[in-house]
Design a protein around this motif. Structure first.
Motif, PDB file in Angstrom:
ATOM      1  N   THR A 153      -7.412 -40.003 -24.476  1.00 41.27           N
ATOM      2  CA  THR A 153      -8.265 -39.341 -23.925  1.00 41.27           C
ATOM      3  C   THR A 153      -9.546 -39.106 -25.167  1.00 41.27           C
ATOM      4  O   THR A 153      -9.127 -39.012 -26.421  1.00 41.27           O
ATOM      5  N   THR A 154     -10.616 -39.246 -24.946  1.00 45.35           N
ATOM      6  CA  THR A 154     -11.758 -38.862 -25.766  1.00 45.35           C
ATOM      7  C   THR A 154     -11.885 -37.268 -26.354  1.00 45.35           C
ATOM      8  O   THR A 154     -12.641 -37.078 -27.019  1.00 45.35           O
ATOM      9  N   LEU A 155     -11.101 -36.427 -25.633  1.00 44.78           N
ATOM     10  CA  LEU A 155     -11.017 -35.005 -25.933  1.00 44.78           C
ATOM     11  C   LEU A 155     -10.392 -34.822 -27.315  1.00 44.78           C
ATOM     12  O   LEU A 155     -10.525 -33.708 -27.818  1.00 44.78           O
ATOM     13  N   LEU A 156      -9.915 -35.943 -27.885  1.00 50.15           N
ATOM     14  CA  LEU A 156      -9.273 -35.878 -29.281  1.00 50.15           C
ATOM     15  C   LEU A 156     -10.498 -35.497 -30.349  1.00 50.15           C
ATOM     16  O   LEU A 156     -11.629 -36.055 -30.089  1.00 50.15           O
ATOM     17  N   PRO A 157     -10.128 -34.705 -31.184  1.00 50.27           N
ATOM     18  CA  PRO A 157     -11.166 -33.864 -32.123  1.00 50.27           C
ATOM     19  C   PRO A 157     -11.820 -34.981 -32.930  1.00 50.27           C
ATOM     20  O   PRO A 157     -13.237 -34.604 -33.255  1.00 50.27           O
ATOM     21  N   GLU A 158     -11.356 -35.902 -33.296  1.00 50.27           N
ATOM     22  CA  GLU A 158     -12.132 -36.846 -34.073  1.00 50.27           C
ATOM     23  C   GLU A 158     -12.686 -38.098 -33.210  1.00 50.27           C
ATOM     24  O   GLU A 158     -13.548 -38.913 -33.964  1.00 50.27           O
ATOM     25  N   VAL A 159     -12.612 -38.100 -31.965  1.00 50.31           N
ATOM     26  CA  VAL A 159     -13.373 -39.062 -31.302  1.00 50.31           C
ATOM     27  C   VAL A 159     -14.955 -38.829 -31.203  1.00 50.31           C
ATOM     28  O   VAL A 159     -15.389 -37.663 -30.800  1.00 50.31           O
ATOM     29  N   ILE A 160     -15.632 -39.696 -31.761  1.00 49.11           N
ATOM     30  CA  ILE A 160     -17.183 -39.487 -31.663  1.00 49.11           C
ATOM     31  C   ILE A 160     -17.621 -40.070 -30.350  1.00 49.11           C
ATOM     32  O   ILE A 160     -18.661 -39.653 -29.877  1.00 49.11           O
ATOM     33  N   TRP A 161     -17.078 -41.206 -29.916  1.00 45.16           N
ATOM     34  CA  TRP A 161     -17.695 -41.826 -28.512  1.00 45.16           C
ATOM     35  C   TRP A 161     -16.354 -42.602 -27.995  1.00 45.16           C
ATOM     36  O   TRP A 161     -15.631 -43.116 -28.717  1.00 45.16           O
ATOM     37  N   GLY A 162     -16.583 -42.619 -26.634  1.00 47.10           N
ATOM     38  CA  GLY A 162     -15.531 -43.361 -26.026  1.00 47.10           C
ATOM     39  C   GLY A 162     -15.936 -43.360 -24.408  1.00 47.10           C
ATOM     40  O   GLY A 162     -16.599 -42.399 -24.158  1.00 47.10           O
ATOM     41  N   SER A 163     -15.345 -44.072 -23.558  1.00 48.01           N
ATOM     42  CA  SER A 163     -15.665 -44.102 -22.092  1.00 48.01           C
ATOM     43  C   SER A 163     -14.692 -43.371 -21.503  1.00 48.01           C
ATOM     44  O   SER A 163     -13.424 -43.253 -21.623  1.00 48.01           O
ATOM     45  N   ASN A 164     -15.117 -42.271 -20.714  1.00 46.26           N
ATOM     46  CA  ASN A 164     -14.098 -41.315 -19.837  1.00 46.26           C
ATOM     47  C   ASN A 164     -13.821 -42.142 -18.568  1.00 46.26           C
ATOM     48  O   ASN A 164     -14.863 -42.074 -17.726  1.00 46.26           O
ATOM     49  N   VAL A 165     -13.076 -42.778 -18.202  1.00 47.66           N
ATOM     50  CA  VAL A 165     -12.525 -43.698 -17.182  1.00 47.66           C
ATOM     51  C   VAL A 165     -12.098 -42.692 -15.910  1.00 47.66           C
ATOM     52  O   VAL A 165     -11.024 -41.989 -16.036  1.00 47.66           O
ATOM     53  N   ILE A 166     -13.076 -42.359 -15.145  1.00 53.88           N
ATOM     54  CA  ILE A 166     -12.908 -41.392 -14.248  1.00 53.88           C
ATOM     55  C   ILE A 166     -11.657 -42.164 -13.166  1.00 53.88           C
ATOM     56  O   ILE A 166     -11.681 -43.155 -12.838  1.00 53.88           O
ATOM     57  N   THR A 167     -11.090 -41.158 -12.399  1.00 56.35           N
ATOM     58  CA  THR A 167      -9.827 -41.520 -11.536  1.00 56.35           C
ATOM     59  C   THR A 167     -10.041 -42.550 -10.333  1.00 56.35           C
ATOM     60  O   THR A 167      -9.313 -43.296 -10.098  1.00 56.35           O
ATOM     61  N   THR A 168     -11.576 -42.375  -9.882  1.00 55.09           N
ATOM     62  CA  THR A 168     -11.904 -43.039  -8.598  1.00 55.09           C
ATOM     63  C   THR A 168     -12.161 -44.524  -9.340  1.00 55.09           C
ATOM     64  O   THR A 168     -12.495 -45.289  -8.484  1.00 55.09           O
TER      65      THR A 168
END
Length: 550
Positions: A285-300
């Motif tokens: 998950t991009t919610l991890l505190p040190e993640v600066i950028w990432g793709s949030n892959v939506i369930t659909t």
């Protein structure tokens, strides 16, 4: 290039507008959306930008003409860096999606391969869509405000990101070649048909463009709305921190050490290093505190058996995973001190349950580990590990040195998970490498101590007190900290390091399985490190000829 780029932009514009703007949909048929409508307002441009975010991870055939269902954007391209360079090792035969062809170096070395073609088109489609945003947002037809400047900053960042990917794969490395004369990739500025590009620019010219783009991005972001916080989706939006992180990567790859160090420090400021609990939570998950950028892959938008975690995780419920546990290079893992909690994420003593394992040691009858003196002890450990990591089916196999760093949030399922692109830990490592190359031993040690001390209770960076010792240690730290996150291929090009699975006791890879990928000479003397330009591009692009092929 031309047909594919033209259609990807229209597809993105149509998809995001019709799915997110009910009012727009009520008055505009889905097959009649024009570029003028898509760029008529700031909010419509924001929808196009969201389509560009989606295009980073969706199955490519849903985004642009000529895409292929066997490649789902960065789900494939991120782990490819570790697969090609031999950091992620296949323990058994299972060639879904041509994933083992990559490891055997029989894919990117072919001008007609799906990988050579799809990476090229994916990045140029990102560039074309970024061009459309930049050209339409800066032509004066829409009033420039903080929100519009945020969109423009993201577009410039995307363009720099795509060119960096292209130049690092389809051209010789900046530090190991002659960048002022080495052929790079074509520059493309058009946002309208026929999308004609320039001929191949030099490597140096592409770097000049990337540097200009990322500086423009930073300038726009400085006077723009801030990225929202608190959601995984927010991290899919690029912001000034992402731009500084990209600036650091660009500078590192060309040896602009002072710029790399300074940009890395700026990029990481708002992203504290993870604690042990977060680090061991699966990187899903991009919610991890040190993640600066990432793709949030939506369930659909799940891509099922095309996902990042299908290709590299050992907990995803797919045949390629169950029959082929992914392992790490044992030479690297054996160097991790027991006081470093990252070692826990590589199961050195996992029983080998796979009768089809490439090393021929699967099953208790071939067990050599004294920890399991009886078959009952062997089976008990198998059951214990499967229960811990959610390996819900009997068909899941185990293997020594298998990784459990990258685990899907719902183990034993095919649920979608986020893709992480940039973390603050990478920025510490960029700073350390850059300061080392500048000869600033103390500054490099300080950067390393902050990262290493967070992972290893006995860490002491001062023992690495020469430039050579520091560089060897930085290679080790990047190998451990960033394992599976896609950096090893470009790292080896920057360092001019080859691949040798046989050296120093062996990596754990099988020569029979790896074939040409088992050993590759270093990039400065081996052009196989450079991806082939798609033959279809040479055939279609009037500015490229057969003499342009790598």
């Amino acid at each position: 290039m031309f047909k594919n780029i033209k259609l990807v932009f229209l597809a993105i514009a149509a998809i995001v507008v019709t799915s997110c703007e009910d009012d727009f949909l009520e008055t505009t048929p889905t097959d009649a959306i024009s570029a003028a409508d898509a760029f008529a307002t700031t909010e419509n441009m924001a929808l196009v930008l969201n389509g560009l975010h989606r295009g980073q991870y969706a199955q490519s055939q849903t985004i642009f003409s000529g895409g292929d269902s066997n490649r789902s954007g960065n789900h494939y391209w991120v782990p490819l860096g570790d697969n090609l360079a031999g950091g992620m090792i296949h323990s058994a035969v299972a060639n879904n999606l041509g994933w083992q062809n990559e490891a055997q170096w029989t894919s990117h070395t072919q001008e007609t391969s799906l990988t050579s073609e799809q990476l090229w088109y994916a990045r140029y489609n990102t560039i074309a869509s970024a061009n459309a945003l930049i050209n339409n947002a800066t032509n004066g037809t829409v009033v420039e405000d903080d929100r519009l400047r945020e969109i423009i900053g993201q577009a410039y960042s995307y363009r720099a990101y795509a060119y960096l990917s292209l130049i690092q794969h389809y051209a010789k490395g900046y530090l190991i070649g002659s960048p002022s004369t080495d052929p790079g990739v074509p520059l493309l500025f058009s946002s309208d048909s026929p999308f004609s590009s320039a001929p191949r620019s030099t490597v140096a010219e592409i770097y000049t463009q990337m540097e200009s783009d990322i500086d423009s991005a930073i300038s726009y972001f400085e006077n723009a709305t801030s990225r929202s916080t608190g959601s995984a989706d927010a991290k899919s939006q690029l912001n000034i921190d992402v731009a500084y992180g990209l600036k650091a990567r660009i500078a590192l790859s060309k040896g602009d050490w002072a710029t790399a160090a300074a940009a890395a420090v700026t990029a990481r400021q708002n992203y504290p290093l993870m604690d042990e609990e977060d680090y061991k939570s699966g990187f899903n998950t991009t919610l991890l505190p040190e993640v600066i950028w990432g793709s949030n892959v939506i369930t659909t938008e799940t891509v099922f058996f095309r996902s990042y975690f299908y290709l590299i995780s050992n907990t995803f419920n797919g045949s390629q995973v169950r029959s082929n546990p992914k392992i790490a290079d044992k030479r690297l893992i054996d160097l991790i001190p027991d006081t470093d909690y990252r070692k826990d994420l590589f199961l050195v003593d996992a029983p080998n349950t796979n009768g089809s394992a490439s090393n021929g040691l699967g099953g208790y009858e071939n067990n050599t580990n004294p920890l399991y003196p009886t078959e009952d002890a062997f089976d008990e450990e198998v059951l214990r590990l499967k229960n811990i990591y959610g390996l819900t089916e009997a068909a899941f196999n185990l293997h020594p040195y298998m990784q459990v760093k990258l685990r899907n949030a719902n183990p034993g399922s095919t649920d979608p998970d986020d893709i992480i692109y940039m973390r603050s830990s990478e920025m510490y490592l960029i700073e350390a490498e850059a300061e080392t190359m500048l000869g600033n031993i103390g500054a490099a040690q300080t950067a390393l101590q902050q990262l290493g001390g967070a992972r290893d209770s006995a860490y002491d960076a001062t023992v690495f007190n020469t430039q050579d010792a520091l560089m060897d240690h930085i290679k080790f730290q990047r190998g451990v900290e960033l394992w599976g996150e896609g950096f090893l291929y470009t790292d080896k090009i920057r360092w001019d390091d080859g691949i040798d699975h046989a050296a120093n006791g062996g990596s754990g890879a099988s020569f029979v399985l790896y074939q040409d990928g088992y050993q590759q000479a270093r990039p400065s003397e081996n052009n196989n490190w450079i991806f082939k330009i798609p033959q279809a591009e040479i055939d279609a692009n009037p500015n490229l000829t057969s003499s342009d092929q790598n």
